[in-house]
Design a protein around this motif. Structure first.
Motif, PDB file in Angstrom:
ATOM      1  N   GLU A  32       8.113   3.770   8.443  1.00 51.23           N
ATOM      2  CA  GLU A  32       7.621   4.908   9.240  1.00 51.23           C
ATOM      3  C   GLU A  32       6.097   4.967   9.095  1.00 51.23           C
ATOM      4  OE1 GLU A  32       8.882   9.206   8.476  1.00 51.23           O
ATOM      5  OE2 GLU A  32      10.775   8.094   8.863  1.00 51.23           O
ATOM      6  N   MET A  33       5.776   4.979   7.966  1.00 47.57           N
ATOM      7  CA  MET A  33       4.058   5.067   7.929  1.00 47.57           C
ATOM      8  C   MET A  33       3.268   3.799   8.330  1.00 47.57           C
ATOM      9  SD  MET A  33       3.261   7.932   6.171  1.00 47.57           S
ATOM     10  CE  MET A  33       3.879   9.028   4.964  1.00 47.57           C
ATOM     11  N   LEU A  34       3.939   2.854   8.402  1.00 48.34           N
ATOM     12  CA  LEU A  34       3.045   1.672   8.877  1.00 48.34           C
ATOM     13  C   LEU A  34       3.242   1.619  10.629  1.00 48.34           C
ATOM     14  CD1 LEU A  34       3.884  -0.896   6.060  1.00 48.34           C
ATOM     15  CD2 LEU A  34       1.615  -0.074   6.622  1.00 48.34           C
ATOM     16  N   ALA A  35       4.263   2.223  11.068  1.00 50.30           N
ATOM     17  CA  ALA A  35       4.684   1.883  12.392  1.00 50.30           C
ATOM     18  C   ALA A  35       3.214   2.064  13.332  1.00 50.30           C
ATOM     19  CB  ALA A  35       5.679   3.057  12.887  1.00 50.30           C
ATOM     20  N   PRO A  36       2.422   2.791  13.069  1.00 48.37           N
ATOM     21  CA  PRO A  36       1.284   2.841  14.113  1.00 48.37           C
ATOM     22  C   PRO A  36       0.364   1.733  14.103  1.00 48.37           C
ATOM     23  CG  PRO A  36       1.154   4.919  12.912  1.00 48.37           C
ATOM     24  CD  PRO A  36       2.266   4.120  12.111  1.00 48.37           C
ATOM     25  N   ALA A  37       0.444   0.943  12.766  1.00 45.80           N
ATOM     26  CA  ALA A  37      -0.217  -0.324  12.838  1.00 45.80           C
ATOM     27  C   ALA A  37       0.453  -1.624  13.349  1.00 45.80           C
ATOM     28  CB  ALA A  37      -0.563  -0.657  11.376  1.00 45.80           C
ATOM     29  N   GLY A  38       1.993  -1.359  13.887  1.00 51.04           N
ATOM     30  CA  GLY A  38       2.610  -2.194  14.364  1.00 51.04           C
ATOM     31  C   GLY A  38       3.306  -3.260  13.482  1.00 51.04           C
ATOM     32  N   ALA A  83       0.612 -13.897  16.967  1.00 51.25           N
ATOM     33  CA  ALA A  83      -0.514 -14.676  16.549  1.00 51.25           C
ATOM     34  C   ALA A  83      -1.046 -14.048  15.181  1.00 51.25           C
ATOM     35  CB  ALA A  83      -1.532 -15.100  17.785  1.00 51.25           C
ATOM     36  N   LEU A  84      -0.350 -13.561  14.352  1.00 52.16           N
ATOM     37  CA  LEU A  84      -1.110 -12.896  13.208  1.00 52.16           C
ATOM     38  C   LEU A  84      -0.922 -13.953  12.185  1.00 52.16           C
ATOM     39  CD1 LEU A  84       0.774  -9.285  13.139  1.00 52.16           C
ATOM     40  CD2 LEU A  84      -1.438  -9.982  14.087  1.00 52.16           C
ATOM     41  N   VAL A  85      -0.315 -14.979  12.137  1.00 51.96           N
ATOM     42  CA  VAL A  85      -0.120 -15.932  11.273  1.00 51.96           C
ATOM     43  C   VAL A  85      -0.171 -17.298  12.124  1.00 51.96           C
ATOM     44  CG1 VAL A  85       0.730 -14.798   9.301  1.00 51.96           C
ATOM     45  CG2 VAL A  85       2.272 -16.098  10.821  1.00 51.96           C
ATOM     46  N   GLU A  86      -0.613 -18.403  11.522  1.00 51.89           N
ATOM     47  CA  GLU A  86      -0.515 -19.512  12.121  1.00 51.89           C
ATOM     48  C   GLU A  86      -0.155 -20.657  11.028  1.00 51.89           C
ATOM     49  OE1 GLU A  86      -4.228 -20.502  13.913  1.00 51.89           O
ATOM     50  OE2 GLU A  86      -5.079 -20.966  11.877  1.00 51.89           O
ATOM     51  N   ALA A 104      -6.743 -12.139  13.715  1.00 52.69           N
ATOM     52  CA  ALA A 104      -5.904 -10.874  14.208  1.00 52.69           C
ATOM     53  C   ALA A 104      -4.856 -10.649  13.069  1.00 52.69           C
ATOM     54  CB  ALA A 104      -4.848 -11.220  15.367  1.00 52.69           C
ATOM     55  N   GLY A 105      -4.629 -11.491  12.249  1.00 48.12           N
ATOM     56  CA  GLY A 105      -3.674 -11.027  11.234  1.00 48.12           C
ATOM     57  C   GLY A 105      -4.538 -10.278  10.056  1.00 48.12           C
ATOM     58  N   ARG A 106      -5.683 -10.773   9.864  1.00 47.20           N
ATOM     59  CA  ARG A 106      -6.649  -9.982   8.836  1.00 47.20           C
ATOM     60  C   ARG A 106      -6.985  -8.925   9.319  1.00 47.20           C
ATOM     61  NH1 ARG A 106      -8.859 -12.074   4.802  1.00 47.20           N
ATOM     62  NH2 ARG A 106      -8.366 -14.025   5.201  1.00 47.20           N
ATOM     63  N   GLN A 107      -7.120  -8.376  10.408  1.00 53.94           N
ATOM     64  CA  GLN A 107      -7.556  -7.271  11.315  1.00 53.94           C
ATOM     65  C   GLN A 107      -6.077  -6.478  10.974  1.00 53.94           C
ATOM     66  OE1 GLN A 107     -10.313  -5.446  12.173  1.00 53.94           O
ATOM     67  NE2 GLN A 107      -8.910  -4.107  11.976  1.00 53.94           N
ATOM     68  N   SER A 108      -5.041  -6.862  11.080  1.00 53.33           N
ATOM     69  CA  SER A 108      -3.710  -6.080  10.964  1.00 53.33           C
ATOM     70  C   SER A 108      -3.869  -5.633   9.750  1.00 53.33           C
ATOM     71  CB  SER A 108      -2.525  -7.086  11.338  1.00 53.33           C
ATOM     72  OG  SER A 108      -1.309  -6.383  11.559  1.00 53.33           O
ATOM     73  N   VAL A 110      -5.933  -4.923   7.500  1.00 51.40           N
ATOM     74  CA  VAL A 110      -7.176  -3.917   7.455  1.00 51.40           C
ATOM     75  C   VAL A 110      -6.867  -2.642   8.135  1.00 51.40           C
ATOM     76  CG1 VAL A 110      -9.443  -3.382   7.985  1.00 51.40           C
ATOM     77  CG2 VAL A 110      -8.977  -5.601   7.226  1.00 51.40           C
ATOM     78  N   THR A 111      -6.111  -2.811   9.243  1.00 46.34           N
ATOM     79  CA  THR A 111      -5.641  -1.573   9.857  1.00 46.34           C
ATOM     80  C   THR A 111      -4.558  -0.954   9.072  1.00 46.34           C
ATOM     81  OG1 THR A 111      -6.351  -2.505  12.050  1.00 46.34           O
ATOM     82  CG2 THR A 111      -4.838  -0.741  12.285  1.00 46.34           C
ATOM     83  N   ALA A 112      -3.478  -1.635   8.760  1.00 48.89           N
ATOM     84  CA  ALA A 112      -2.235  -0.993   7.936  1.00 48.89           C
ATOM     85  C   ALA A 112      -2.738  -0.524   6.599  1.00 48.89           C
ATOM     86  CB  ALA A 112      -1.181  -2.213   8.018  1.00 48.89           C
ATOM     87  N   HIS A 113      -3.575  -1.323   6.007  1.00 52.42           N
ATOM     88  CA  HIS A 113      -3.917  -0.756   4.578  1.00 52.42           C
ATOM     89  C   HIS A 113      -3.817   0.681   4.280  1.00 52.42           C
ATOM     90  CE1 HIS A 113      -6.091  -1.021   0.743  1.00 52.42           C
ATOM     91  NE2 HIS A 113      -5.169  -1.720   0.037  1.00 52.42           N
ATOM     92  N   PRO A 114      -4.783   1.415   5.129  1.00 54.79           N
ATOM     93  CA  PRO A 114      -4.928   2.958   4.563  1.00 54.79           C
ATOM     94  C   PRO A 114      -3.313   3.322   4.675  1.00 54.79           C
ATOM     95  CG  PRO A 114      -6.357   2.246   6.484  1.00 54.79           C
ATOM     96  CD  PRO A 114      -5.621   1.129   5.878  1.00 54.79           C
ATOM     97  N   LEU A 115      -2.508   3.104   5.913  1.00 57.51           N
ATOM     98  CA  LEU A 115      -1.190   3.567   6.083  1.00 57.51           C
ATOM     99  C   LEU A 115      -0.270   3.356   5.261  1.00 57.51           C
ATOM    100  CD1 LEU A 115      -1.018   2.577   9.959  1.00 57.51           C
ATOM    101  CD2 LEU A 115      -1.585   4.830   8.900  1.00 57.51           C
ATOM    102  N   TRP A 116      -0.637   2.117   4.404  1.00 58.15           N
ATOM    103  CA  TRP A 116       0.243   1.715   3.416  1.00 58.15           C
ATOM    104  C   TRP A 116      -0.035   2.565   1.973  1.00 58.15           C
ATOM    105  CZ3 TRP A 116      -1.653  -0.372  -1.218  1.00 58.15           C
ATOM    106  CH2 TRP A 116      -0.762  -0.731  -2.223  1.00 58.15           C
ATOM    107  N   ARG A 117      -1.347   2.899   1.918  1.00 55.73           N
ATOM    108  CA  ARG A 117      -1.791   3.759   0.766  1.00 55.73           C
ATOM    109  C   ARG A 117      -0.931   5.091   0.939  1.00 55.73           C
ATOM    110  NH1 ARG A 117      -7.629   3.037   0.995  1.00 55.73           N
ATOM    111  NH2 ARG A 117      -8.029   1.098  -0.297  1.00 55.73           N
ATOM    112  N   LYS A 118      -1.013   5.609   2.245  1.00 54.15           N
ATOM    113  CA  LYS A 118      -0.107   6.820   2.325  1.00 54.15           C
ATOM    114  C   LYS A 118       1.289   6.709   2.069  1.00 54.15           C
ATOM    115  CE  LYS A 118      -2.996   8.989   6.335  1.00 54.15           C
ATOM    116  NZ  LYS A 118      -2.814   9.262   7.652  1.00 54.15           N
ATOM    117  N   ALA A 119       1.928   5.615   2.416  1.00 57.51           N
ATOM    118  CA  ALA A 119       3.245   5.583   2.112  1.00 57.51           C
ATOM    119  C   ALA A 119       3.492   5.389   0.409  1.00 57.51           C
ATOM    120  CB  ALA A 119       4.009   4.143   2.780  1.00 57.51           C
ATOM    121  N   GLN A 120       2.633   4.850  -0.202  1.00 58.58           N
ATOM    122  CA  GLN A 120       2.618   4.780  -1.732  1.00 58.58           C
ATOM    123  C   GLN A 120       2.458   6.210  -2.213  1.00 58.58           C
ATOM    124  OE1 GLN A 120       3.411   1.738  -3.084  1.00 58.58           O
ATOM    125  NE2 GLN A 120       1.599   1.711  -4.373  1.00 58.58           N
ATOM    126  N   THR A 121       1.356   6.977  -1.623  1.00 54.73           N
ATOM    127  CA  THR A 121       1.507   8.334  -2.188  1.00 54.73           C
ATOM    128  C   THR A 121       2.594   9.227  -1.748  1.00 54.73           C
ATOM    129  OG1 THR A 121      -1.100   8.316  -1.929  1.00 54.73           O
ATOM    130  CG2 THR A 121      -0.126  10.382  -1.886  1.00 54.73           C
TER     131      THR A 121
END
Length: 149
Positions: A32-38, A83-86, A104-108, A110-121
């Motif tokens: 749920e928390m990571l959904a905005p990052a896809g 195309a997030l991994v090859e 693109a995977g690296r950027q994914s 980076v984008t998801a990391h703060p959302l993951w932190r929110k889920a952890q919290t």
């Protein structure tokens, strides 16, 4: 005389079923928390394992994620499609396939990391900080014992 438990009562106390229920609920929170990052938590953890920049074989990545290569290959498909991994053949051993994170995977990640932190919290808040710490310690200890067995 002690009453004999029914099969349903006995199965309800199953360690595996309890873990699966808890895992499903925790996974729902993270997804749920990571959904905005896809990405899902399963995809995020897979991508995060590749963040160090070292190409990993399917077997190495599967071992790191404590999964089997067939399941890993199935989980890689949507990441490959986006195309997030090859995956490429190892130049030293053509039978070995190497997985790497794309830009693109690296950027994914980076984008998801703060959302993951929110889920952890969120999970730590729901469980309580001290219970979360005890749970993580018990899980780490248990996993080590289960893998070493």
């Amino acid at each position: 005389m002690e009453r004999r438990r029914s099969p349903a009562e006995e199965i309800a106390s199953c360690t595996c079923l309890r873990l699966r229920k808890a895992t499903r609920r925790v996974t729902q929170i993270y997804d749920e928390m990571l959904a905005p990052a896809g990405v899902t938590i399963a995809q995020f953890s897979l991508l995060a394992h590749l963040m160090e920049g070292r190409d990993l074989s399917v077997g190495e990545l599967a071992e790191g994620l404590v999964t089997d290569p067939t399941t890993l290959t199935r989980n890689l498909k949507p990441l490959l499609d986006r195309a997030l991994v090859e995956i490429s053949a190892d130049l030293e051993d053509r039978r070995r396939r190497l997985i790497r994170l794309t830009p693109a995977g690296r950027q994914s990640v980076v984008t998801a990391h703060p959302l993951w932190r929110k889920a952890q919290t969120r999970v730590a808040t729901l469980l309580g900080e001290s219970d979360t710490a005890r749970l993580n310690k018990a899980l780490d200890h248990s996993l080590k014992r289960l893998i070493d067995n």
